[in-house]
Scaffold this motif. Structure first.
Motif, PDB file in Angstrom:
ATOM      1  N   SER A 143       0.817  -1.218   0.000  1.00 41.65           N
ATOM      2  CA  SER A 143       0.000   0.000   0.000  1.00 41.65           C
ATOM      3  C   SER A 143       0.854   1.273   0.000  1.00 41.65           C
ATOM      4  O   SER A 143       0.351   2.366  -0.249  1.00 41.65           O
ATOM      5  N   ASN A 144       2.124   1.123   0.260  1.00 39.06           N
ATOM      6  CA  ASN A 144       3.004   2.288   0.288  1.00 39.06           C
ATOM      7  C   ASN A 144       3.787   2.379  -1.018  1.00 39.06           C
ATOM      8  O   ASN A 144       4.306   1.382  -1.515  1.00 39.06           O
ATOM      9  N   VAL A 145       3.869   3.556  -1.584  1.00 36.44           N
ATOM     10  CA  VAL A 145       4.535   3.761  -2.873  1.00 36.44           C
ATOM     11  C   VAL A 145       6.015   3.389  -2.800  1.00 36.44           C
ATOM     12  O   VAL A 145       6.574   2.783  -3.711  1.00 36.44           O
ATOM     13  N   ASP A 146       6.662   3.764  -1.693  1.00 34.91           N
ATOM     14  CA  ASP A 146       8.099   3.510  -1.541  1.00 34.91           C
ATOM     15  C   ASP A 146       8.411   2.107  -1.033  1.00 34.91           C
ATOM     16  O   ASP A 146       9.587   1.766  -0.851  1.00 34.91           O
ATOM     17  N   GLY A 147       7.373   1.317  -0.804  1.00 33.56           N
ATOM     18  CA  GLY A 147       7.595  -0.029  -0.312  1.00 33.56           C
ATOM     19  C   GLY A 147       8.097  -0.090   1.112  1.00 33.56           C
ATOM     20  O   GLY A 147       8.885  -0.968   1.483  1.00 33.56           O
ATOM     21  N   ARG A 148       7.658   0.856   1.934  1.00 39.84           N
ATOM     22  CA  ARG A 148       8.078   0.874   3.338  1.00 39.84           C
ATOM     23  C   ARG A 148       6.963   0.338   4.229  1.00 39.84           C
ATOM     24  O   ARG A 148       5.786   0.374   3.877  1.00 39.84           O
ATOM     25  N   TYR A 149       7.355  -0.128   5.390  1.00 41.04           N
ATOM     26  CA  TYR A 149       6.392  -0.645   6.368  1.00 41.04           C
ATOM     27  C   TYR A 149       6.071   0.488   7.345  1.00 41.04           C
ATOM     28  O   TYR A 149       6.793   0.742   8.305  1.00 41.04           O
ATOM     29  N   LEU A 150       4.975   1.185   7.073  1.00 42.80           N
ATOM     30  CA  LEU A 150       4.566   2.325   7.897  1.00 42.80           C
ATOM     31  C   LEU A 150       3.421   1.917   8.818  1.00 42.80           C
ATOM     32  O   LEU A 150       2.478   1.246   8.382  1.00 42.80           O
ATOM     33  N   VAL A 151       3.502   2.332  10.072  1.00 46.82           N
ATOM     34  CA  VAL A 151       2.436   2.052  11.046  1.00 46.82           C
ATOM     35  C   VAL A 151       2.147   3.320  11.839  1.00 46.82           C
ATOM     36  O   VAL A 151       2.981   4.219  11.931  1.00 46.82           O
ATOM     37  N   ASP A 152       0.931   3.355  12.390  1.00 47.84           N
ATOM     38  CA  ASP A 152       0.582   4.489  13.258  1.00 47.84           C
ATOM     39  C   ASP A 152       0.997   4.142  14.694  1.00 47.84           C
ATOM     40  O   ASP A 152       0.181   4.044  15.608  1.00 47.84           O
ATOM     41  N   GLY A 153       2.301   3.946  14.839  1.00 53.53           N
ATOM     42  CA  GLY A 153       2.876   3.606  16.139  1.00 53.53           C
ATOM     43  C   GLY A 153       4.161   4.371  16.372  1.00 53.53           C
ATOM     44  O   GLY A 153       4.715   4.991  15.455  1.00 53.53           O
ATOM     45  N   VAL A 154       4.633   4.340  17.602  1.00 47.63           N
ATOM     46  CA  VAL A 154       5.832   5.093  17.986  1.00 47.63           C
ATOM     47  C   VAL A 154       6.746   4.186  18.817  1.00 47.63           C
ATOM     48  O   VAL A 154       6.283   3.191  19.392  1.00 47.63           O
ATOM     49  N   PRO A 155       8.035   4.499  18.912  1.00 44.94           N
ATOM     50  CA  PRO A 155       8.929   3.719  19.781  1.00 44.94           C
ATOM     51  C   PRO A 155       8.512   3.826  21.258  1.00 44.94           C
ATOM     52  O   PRO A 155       7.838   4.780  21.655  1.00 44.94           O
ATOM     53  N   PHE A 156       8.968   2.881  22.059  1.00 47.96           N
ATOM     54  CA  PHE A 156       8.586   2.838  23.470  1.00 47.96           C
ATOM     55  C   PHE A 156       9.040   4.080  24.223  1.00 47.96           C
ATOM     56  O   PHE A 156       8.446   4.472  25.235  1.00 47.96           O
ATOM     57  N   SER A 157      10.120   4.719  23.742  1.00 47.52           N
ATOM     58  CA  SER A 157      10.671   5.877  24.453  1.00 47.52           C
ATOM     59  C   SER A 157       9.763   7.101  24.389  1.00 47.52           C
ATOM     60  O   SER A 157      10.000   8.089  25.085  1.00 47.52           O
ATOM     61  N   CYS A 158       8.717   7.027  23.561  1.00 44.39           N
ATOM     62  CA  CYS A 158       7.747   8.130  23.494  1.00 44.39           C
ATOM     63  C   CYS A 158       6.700   8.036  24.598  1.00 44.39           C
ATOM     64  O   CYS A 158       5.904   8.959  24.773  1.00 44.39           O
ATOM     65  N   CYS A 159       6.668   6.921  25.323  1.00 45.59           N
ATOM     66  CA  CYS A 159       5.626   6.716  26.328  1.00 45.59           C
ATOM     67  C   CYS A 159       5.875   7.558  27.579  1.00 45.59           C
ATOM     68  O   CYS A 159       7.014   7.672  28.049  1.00 45.59           O
ATOM     69  N   ASN A 160       4.800   8.098  28.102  1.00 47.82           N
ATOM     70  CA  ASN A 160       4.862   8.902  29.325  1.00 47.82           C
ATOM     71  C   ASN A 160       4.616   7.979  30.519  1.00 47.82           C
ATOM     72  O   ASN A 160       3.496   7.507  30.721  1.00 47.82           O
ATOM     73  N   PRO A 161       5.619   7.713  31.344  1.00 48.75           N
ATOM     74  CA  PRO A 161       5.432   6.788  32.460  1.00 48.75           C
ATOM     75  C   PRO A 161       4.516   7.331  33.555  1.00 48.75           C
ATOM     76  O   PRO A 161       4.054   6.575  34.403  1.00 48.75           O
ATOM     77  N   SER A 162       4.228   8.620  33.511  1.00 50.24           N
ATOM     78  CA  SER A 162       3.336   9.211  34.527  1.00 50.24           C
ATOM     79  C   SER A 162       1.866   8.976  34.217  1.00 50.24           C
ATOM     80  O   SER A 162       1.009   9.231  35.064  1.00 50.24           O
ATOM     81  N   SER A 163       1.567   8.492  33.006  1.00 47.99           N
ATOM     82  CA  SER A 163       0.177   8.260  32.631  1.00 47.99           C
ATOM     83  C   SER A 163      -0.396   7.066  33.400  1.00 47.99           C
ATOM     84  O   SER A 163       0.262   6.032  33.532  1.00 47.99           O
ATOM     85  N   PRO A 164      -1.616   7.170  33.912  1.00 46.50           N
ATOM     86  CA  PRO A 164      -2.210   6.045  34.647  1.00 46.50           C
ATOM     87  C   PRO A 164      -2.579   4.875  33.745  1.00 46.50           C
ATOM     88  O   PRO A 164      -2.716   3.747  34.211  1.00 46.50           O
ATOM     89  N   ARG A 165      -2.723   5.153  32.469  1.00 49.44           N
ATOM     90  CA  ARG A 165      -3.120   4.107  31.531  1.00 49.44           C
ATOM     91  C   ARG A 165      -1.885   3.458  30.917  1.00 49.44           C
ATOM     92  O   ARG A 165      -0.890   4.141  30.643  1.00 49.44           O
ATOM     93  N   PRO A 166      -1.880   2.144  30.669  1.00 46.59           N
ATOM     94  CA  PRO A 166      -0.764   1.514  29.949  1.00 46.59           C
ATOM     95  C   PRO A 166      -0.532   2.209  28.610  1.00 46.59           C
ATOM     96  O   PRO A 166      -1.480   2.635  27.945  1.00 46.59           O
ATOM     97  N   CYS A 167       0.705   2.286  28.224  1.00 42.22           N
ATOM     98  CA  CYS A 167       1.062   3.065  27.037  1.00 42.22           C
ATOM     99  C   CYS A 167       0.434   2.490  25.776  1.00 42.22           C
ATOM    100  O   CYS A 167       0.556   1.304  25.480  1.00 42.22           O
ATOM    101  N   ILE A 168      -0.244   3.345  25.044  1.00 43.07           N
ATOM    102  CA  ILE A 168      -0.801   2.970  23.735  1.00 43.07           C
ATOM    103  C   ILE A 168       0.256   3.354  22.704  1.00 43.07           C
ATOM    104  O   ILE A 168       0.338   4.480  22.251  1.00 43.07           O
ATOM    105  N   GLN A 169       1.074   2.391  22.366  1.00 43.88           N
ATOM    106  CA  GLN A 169       2.233   2.615  21.511  1.00 43.88           C
ATOM    107  C   GLN A 169       1.947   2.307  20.047  1.00 43.88           C
ATOM    108  O   GLN A 169       2.504   2.933  19.150  1.00 43.88           O
ATOM    109  N   TYR A 170       1.046   1.344  19.810  1.00 42.20           N
ATOM    110  CA  TYR A 170       0.681   0.956  18.446  1.00 42.20           C
ATOM    111  C   TYR A 170      -0.794   1.264  18.208  1.00 42.20           C
ATOM    112  O   TYR A 170      -1.597   1.336  19.141  1.00 42.20           O
ATOM    113  N   GLN A 171      -1.115   1.429  16.918  1.00 41.86           N
ATOM    114  CA  GLN A 171      -2.480   1.777  16.504  1.00 41.86           C
ATOM    115  C   GLN A 171      -2.977   2.992  17.284  1.00 41.86           C
ATOM    116  O   GLN A 171      -4.069   3.009  17.858  1.00 41.86           O
TER     117      GLN A 171
END
Length: 354
Positions: free
Chosen positions: A198-226
């Motif tokens: 589905s990507n023109v450049d043939g890359r694997y793109l997702v609506d996710g971020v690396p774990f280091s973007c997670c805020n540990p102060s959030s009461p909810r488990p980190c939503i890292q993917y999707q």
């Protein structure tokens, strides 16, 4: 009329020399402080040189280091002059050097003021450097097996954790690049194949971020993917809910960190410049007050000290006239050389008589 003319007796001259001697040694410590600030800033910039696009940002710390060294040298020398000025016999050897030294001090103070301004004005250049450097660094995040780039993942992760930031301008920047290495993708999986196709450049793109973007102060488990898929998570709306990811981009975080540091250093350098200017003015007054003593054999006699022998207007006028004379002199020399070349190039006419 002289500018800032002051009358001195022996007691005042001695006090001025002693005060200047003390101020010069304070200036030496100020130079050490400026040198230390430049060294500290250089180390801080080198820590994150991988996410900076060029080396122009090192102009400020290099300038601070140079100004610190020059300040120690100039003020140490001036302290010696002030100490020897208490003894007319010792001061005599410094007299021929004082005018050139004061001219160098004037240029040095201009440089210090310029460096202080640069500390405040480097924000724009630093912004573009960080923007491009972070963009390149994020592209190489997945290259953990590539020599020369294998450290980039750790660098970006540590940066995002330390500065509590995500991406270049925000967490959505990770949606536009493939940050997951191919070695961790199952190419036999239909989902992976569909995403790559589905990507023109043939890359694997997702609506996710690396774990280091997670805020540990959030009461909810980190939503890292999707991150943008509301149906994938219970009671979740990514557009309205406070995400448990860092919202600030790393470019903004680093820019704030370095610009605030440089601004603080700029204030310190401005204070040093004011102090150095005061020392230069005092040294000029001491120099002229000692030179204008009518009877050198009577050190207790009164004398006058000044900053400029004539008024500022007259001094500028004489300086401009001197520059004009130099220009005219160079022009006359050039014309003379041209005339000599013209005469040398002439060939004598030969007349044949038949």
């Amino acid at each position: 009329m002289a500018l800032l003319k002051v009358k001195f007796n022996q007691k005042k001259r001695v006090k001025l020399a002693q005060g200047l001697w003390l101020m010069n040694w304070f200036s030496v410590f100020a130079g050490i402080l400026v040198f230390s600030m430049g060294l500290f800033l250089k180390i801080e910039l080198r820590k994150r040189s991988e996410v900076m696009d060029n080396s122009e940002s090192h102009f400020v710390p290099n300038s601070l280091i140079l100004m610190g060294i020059l300040s120690c040298a100039f003020n140490g020398f001036a302290g010696k002059i002030c100490y020897d000025s208490l003894d007319p016999a010792k001061f005599a050897k410094w007299k021929p050097l004082l005018k050139p030294y004061l001219a160098l001090c004037f240029l040095f103070n201009i440089l210090i003021f310029f460096v202080a301004l640069i500390c405040f004005l480097m924000r724009g250049s630093l912004d573009s450097t960080l923007a491009q450097g972070l963009k390149n660094g994020m592209k190489f995040y997945r290259d953990t097996d590539t020599p020369g780039r294998c450290f980039m993942k750790k660098t970006i992760d540590m940066l995002q954790i330390e500065f509590k930031c995500c991406g270049n301008n925000g967490f959505k920047d990770w949606f536009e690049i493939q940050w997951i290495s191919n070695r961790y993708l199952d190419f036999s999986s239909k989902e992976v194949k569909d995403r790559i196709k589905s990507n023109v450049d043939g890359r694997y793109l997702v609506d996710g971020v690396p774990f280091s973007c997670c805020n540990p102060s959030s009461p909810r488990p980190c939503i890292q993917y999707q991150v943008t898929n509301n149906s994938a998570h219970y009671s979740y709306d990514y557009q309205t809910e406070e995400l448990n990811l860092w919202r600030r981009g790393c470019r903004e975080a680093l820019l704030h960190y370095y610009s605030s540091m440089m601004s603080s250093m700029g204030v310190v350098v401005l204070l040093v410049w004011l102090f150095e200017t005061s020392v230069m003015v005092g040294l000029r007054l001491l120099h002229t007050s000692l030179e204008s003593i009518a009877n050198p054999e009577d050190p207790e006699c009164e004398s006058e000290g000044w900053i400029l022998e004539n008024s500022l207007k007259d001094t500028l006028k004489s300086a401009l006239e001197s520059l004009k004379k130099i220009g005219k002199f160079n022009q006359v020399e050039a014309d003379a050389e041209g005339a000599e070349g013209g005469e040398g190039g002439k060939t004598p006419a030969i007349t044949t008589v038949s």
